[in-house]
Design an enzyme around this catalytic site. Structure first.
Site, PDB file in Angstrom:
ATOM      1  N   GLY A 154       0.738  -1.161  -0.144  1.00  0.00           N
ATOM      2  CA  GLY A 154      -0.081  -0.065  -0.183  1.00  0.00           C
ATOM      3  C   GLY A 154       0.725   1.003  -0.206  1.00  0.00           C
ATOM      4  O   GLY A 154       0.486   2.460   0.538  1.00  0.00           O
TER       5      GLY A 154
ATOM      6  N   SER B 272       0.139   5.475  -1.655  1.00  0.00           N
ATOM      7  CA  SER B 272      -0.762   6.489  -1.079  1.00  0.00           C
ATOM      8  C   SER B 272      -0.788   6.481   0.514  1.00  0.00           C
ATOM      9  O   SER B 272      -0.340   5.560   1.035  1.00  0.00           O
ATOM     10  CB  SER B 272      -2.285   6.090  -1.649  1.00  0.00           C
ATOM     11  OG  SER B 272      -3.111   7.081  -1.321  1.00  0.00           O
ATOM     12  N   GLY B 273      -1.622   7.565   0.864  1.00  0.00           N
ATOM     13  CA  GLY B 273      -1.606   7.791   2.165  1.00  0.00           C
ATOM     14  C   GLY B 273      -0.872   7.436   3.302  1.00  0.00           C
ATOM     15  O   GLY B 273       0.614   7.547   3.242  1.00  0.00           O
ATOM     16  N   ILE B 274      -1.176   6.276   4.117  1.00  0.00           N
ATOM     17  CA  ILE B 274      -0.282   6.054   5.282  1.00  0.00           C
ATOM     18  C   ILE B 274       0.988   5.203   4.711  1.00  0.00           C
ATOM     19  O   ILE B 274       2.230   5.450   5.487  1.00  0.00           O
ATOM     20  CB  ILE B 274      -0.953   5.003   6.151  1.00  0.00           C
ATOM     21  CG1 ILE B 274      -2.278   5.755   6.937  1.00  0.00           C
ATOM     22  CG2 ILE B 274      -0.086   4.308   7.278  1.00  0.00           C
ATOM     23  CD1 ILE B 274      -3.417   5.074   7.576  1.00  0.00           C
TER      24      ILE B 274
ATOM     25  N   ASP C  77      -0.865  -6.987  -7.663  1.00  0.00           N
ATOM     26  CA  ASP C  77      -2.435  -7.043  -7.155  1.00  0.00           C
ATOM     27  C   ASP C  77      -2.694  -7.924  -6.046  1.00  0.00           C
ATOM     28  O   ASP C  77      -2.673  -9.191  -6.032  1.00  0.00           O
ATOM     29  CB  ASP C  77      -3.266  -7.438  -8.121  1.00  0.00           C
ATOM     30  CG  ASP C  77      -4.643  -7.346  -7.959  1.00  0.00           C
ATOM     31  OD1 ASP C  77      -4.959  -7.289  -6.730  1.00  0.00           O
ATOM     32  OD2 ASP C  77      -5.531  -7.551  -8.955  1.00  0.00           O
TER      33      ASP C  77
ATOM     34  N   TYR D  18     -15.676  -5.040   5.607  1.00  0.00           N
ATOM     35  CA  TYR D  18     -14.837  -4.375   6.061  1.00  0.00           C
ATOM     36  C   TYR D  18     -14.166  -4.721   7.305  1.00  0.00           C
ATOM     37  O   TYR D  18     -13.182  -4.984   7.720  1.00  0.00           O
ATOM     38  CB  TYR D  18     -14.701  -2.765   5.773  1.00  0.00           C
ATOM     39  CG  TYR D  18     -13.385  -2.099   6.056  1.00  0.00           C
ATOM     40  CD1 TYR D  18     -12.526  -1.982   5.335  1.00  0.00           C
ATOM     41  CD2 TYR D  18     -13.575  -1.381   7.270  1.00  0.00           C
ATOM     42  CE1 TYR D  18     -11.461  -1.292   5.850  1.00  0.00           C
ATOM     43  CE2 TYR D  18     -12.548  -0.665   7.800  1.00  0.00           C
ATOM     44  CZ  TYR D  18     -11.481  -0.421   6.802  1.00  0.00           C
ATOM     45  OH  TYR D  18     -10.177   0.096   7.054  1.00  0.00           O
TER      46      TYR D  18
HETATM   47  P1  NAI Z   1      -5.133   4.837   0.720  1.00  0.00           P
HETATM   48  O1  NAI Z   1      -6.364   4.396  -0.072  1.00  0.00           O
HETATM   49  O2  NAI Z   1      -4.482   6.030   0.632  1.00  0.00           O
HETATM   50  O3  NAI Z   1      -3.880   3.962   0.449  1.00  0.00           O
HETATM   51  C1  NAI Z   1      -4.260   2.395   0.303  1.00  0.00           C
HETATM   52  C2  NAI Z   1      -3.332   1.880  -0.634  1.00  0.00           C
HETATM   53  O4  NAI Z   1      -3.421   0.555  -0.794  1.00  0.00           O
HETATM   54  C3  NAI Z   1      -3.209   2.294  -2.200  1.00  0.00           C
HETATM   55  O5  NAI Z   1      -2.164   2.814  -2.623  1.00  0.00           O
HETATM   56  C4  NAI Z   1      -4.067   1.369  -2.921  1.00  0.00           C
HETATM   57  O6  NAI Z   1      -3.231   1.369  -4.304  1.00  0.00           O
HETATM   58  C5  NAI Z   1      -3.338   0.069  -2.210  1.00  0.00           C
HETATM   59  N1  NAI Z   1      -3.962  -1.079  -2.488  1.00  0.00           N
HETATM   60  C6  NAI Z   1      -5.533  -1.357  -2.474  1.00  0.00           C
HETATM   61  N2  NAI Z   1      -5.744  -2.448  -3.163  1.00  0.00           N
HETATM   62  C7  NAI Z   1      -4.533  -3.237  -3.638  1.00  0.00           C
HETATM   63  C8  NAI Z   1      -4.336  -4.351  -4.202  1.00  0.00           C
HETATM   64  N3  NAI Z   1      -5.235  -5.173  -4.470  1.00  0.00           N
HETATM   65  N4  NAI Z   1      -3.060  -4.657  -4.226  1.00  0.00           N
HETATM   66  C9  NAI Z   1      -1.999  -3.814  -3.830  1.00  0.00           C
HETATM   67  N5  NAI Z   1      -2.271  -2.518  -3.177  1.00  0.00           N
HETATM   68  C10 NAI Z   1      -3.418  -2.272  -3.215  1.00  0.00           C
HETATM   69  O7  NAI Z   1      -5.637   4.513   2.109  1.00  0.00           O
HETATM   70  P2  NAI Z   1      -4.823   4.560   3.652  1.00  0.00           P
HETATM   71  O8  NAI Z   1      -5.463   5.341   4.600  1.00  0.00           O
HETATM   72  O9  NAI Z   1      -3.519   5.028   3.421  1.00  0.00           O
HETATM   73  O10 NAI Z   1      -5.079   3.206   4.172  1.00  0.00           O
HETATM   74  C11 NAI Z   1      -4.032   2.314   4.638  1.00  0.00           C
HETATM   75  C12 NAI Z   1      -4.551   1.308   5.588  1.00  0.00           C
HETATM   76  O11 NAI Z   1      -5.001   1.802   6.651  1.00  0.00           O
HETATM   77  C13 NAI Z   1      -5.884   0.514   4.924  1.00  0.00           C
HETATM   78  O12 NAI Z   1      -5.398  -0.832   5.396  1.00  0.00           O
HETATM   79  C14 NAI Z   1      -6.981   0.845   5.695  1.00  0.00           C
HETATM   80  O13 NAI Z   1      -7.875  -0.292   5.964  1.00  0.00           O
HETATM   81  C15 NAI Z   1      -6.396   1.383   7.047  1.00  0.00           C
HETATM   82  N6  NAI Z   1      -6.906   2.457   7.700  1.00  0.00           N
HETATM   83  C16 NAI Z   1      -7.375   3.705   7.147  1.00  0.00           C
HETATM   84  C17 NAI Z   1      -8.126   4.491   7.771  1.00  0.00           C
HETATM   85  C18 NAI Z   1      -8.277   5.843   7.407  1.00  0.00           C
HETATM   86  O14 NAI Z   1      -9.085   6.693   7.729  1.00  0.00           O
HETATM   87  N7  NAI Z   1      -7.692   6.352   6.201  1.00  0.00           N
HETATM   88  C19 NAI Z   1      -8.924   4.188   9.128  1.00  0.00           C
HETATM   89  C20 NAI Z   1      -8.552   2.852   9.506  1.00  0.00           C
HETATM   90  C21 NAI Z   1      -7.866   2.130   9.016  1.00  0.00           C
END
Ligand code: NAI
Length: 247
Positions: free
Chosen positions: A8, A11-13, A43, A146
């Site tokens: 991941g 993006s983001g975290i 993927d 989820y």
């Molecule tokens: P984000 O959407 O910015 O990043 C998620 C990343 O996962 C993206 O870069 C995406 O391309 C990647 N990803 C998604 N499907 C994929 C796949 N099939 N194969 C490879 N990569 C894939 O979201 P964020 O916020 O950075 O999320 C990171 C983690 O934090 C996630 O597990 C999310 O569930 C968790 N989380 C986030 C919260 C929030 O409010 N942002 C709250 C609680 C948990």
């Protein structure tokens, strides 16, 4: 300092974690569905793609940060594949490359407590093979899938922590509350904007991705050598406030 895989990472975290780990001098292997310069395109919902990525990753690993995740706006099967099944598949294929002192961090969510299943049901589901897990989670609604996918991840990580004690590899979970990343818009859709606003009202704001990345980086580091098998909420105190309210 080590060689650390971050899923991941685009993006983001995950992106903030990569930046922080590199600043600390670590070698980062950045994996994402979205192609990243110098990273590994994978993927995580596709076992064949995971097997290819494992080959590309090569070599020994000091840490794995499972950050990739999909919200409940995606199909429950996809959510199950990325949030739960991919953790098991990727880890089982990489764990032999981790030496004592290694650290695995799973990014879950405080929403895991909304899982519709009992503890016994969760254990029974986890005892099944990947296809059965996909079918069980796939039968739930998006938001339930989820929550359940994250709950399964928590329980899987807790068992793995115990299992890897003899190897000296630690496993911990970070459970964020709402964080300002692109996924938050999806959560607004699946959980309702009002619920997210109410959370921000209690703790003043949403979290920032680097605040979650800081905790993950700590757990990956040797500074956290005696922290193992825990699930740490990183939510500005929201879960605590909610628990007190419910008492
Ligand atoms: P984000 O959407 O910015 O990043 C998620 C990343 O996962 C993206 O870069 C995406 O391309 C990647 N990803 C998604 N499907 C994929 C796949 N099939 N194969 C490879 N990569 C894939 O979201 P964020 O916020 O950075 O999320 C990171 C983690 O934090 C996630 O597990 C999310 O569930 C968790 N989380 C986030 C919260 C929030 O409010 N942002 C709250 C609680 C948990």
């Amino acid at each position: 300092i080590g060689r650390i895989l971050v899923t991941g990472a685009a993006s983001g975290i995950g992106a903030q974690l990569c930046r922080r780990l590199r600043e600390q001098g670590n070698e980062v292997i950045a994996l994402d569905l979205k192609p990243l310069a110098g990273g590994i395109a994978c993927d995580l919902s596709d076992p064949a793609s995971i097997r290819r990525a494992v080959k590309d990753i090569g070599g020994e690993l000091g840490g794995i940060a499972h950050v990739a995740g999909l919200p409940g706006t995606f199909s429950p099967m996809k959510v199950a594949a990325v949030n739960t099944v991919a953790l098991r598949q990727l880890t089982s294929q990489l764990v032999d490359r981790m030496n004592p002192g290694g650290s695995i961090v799973v990014v879950s969510s405080i929403t895991a407590h909304r899982c519709p299943w009992t503890v016994a049901e969760i254990r029974a589901v986890l005892a099944q093979d990947d296809n059965a897990i996909l079918a069980r989670l796939g039968a739930l609604s998006g938001p339930d899938a989820y929550a359940a996918s994250k709950c399964l991840a928590n329980n899987w990580a807790a068992s793995l922590s115990e299992e890897l004690l003899s190897r000296g590899v630690r496993v911990n979970v970070v459970s964020p509350g709402p964080v300002e990343t692109p996924i938050l818009r999806d959560f607004e859709q699946s959980m309702g904007a009002a619920r997210l606003r109410a959370a921000a009202d209690i703790v003043g704001r949403h979290g920032r991705p680097d605040e979650i990345a800081a905790l993950i980086a700590f757990l990956l580091s040797s500074d956290a050598a005696w922290v193992n098998g825990v699930n740490i909420a990183c939510d500005g105190g929201f879960s605590n406030a909610r628990t007190i309210e419910a008492q």
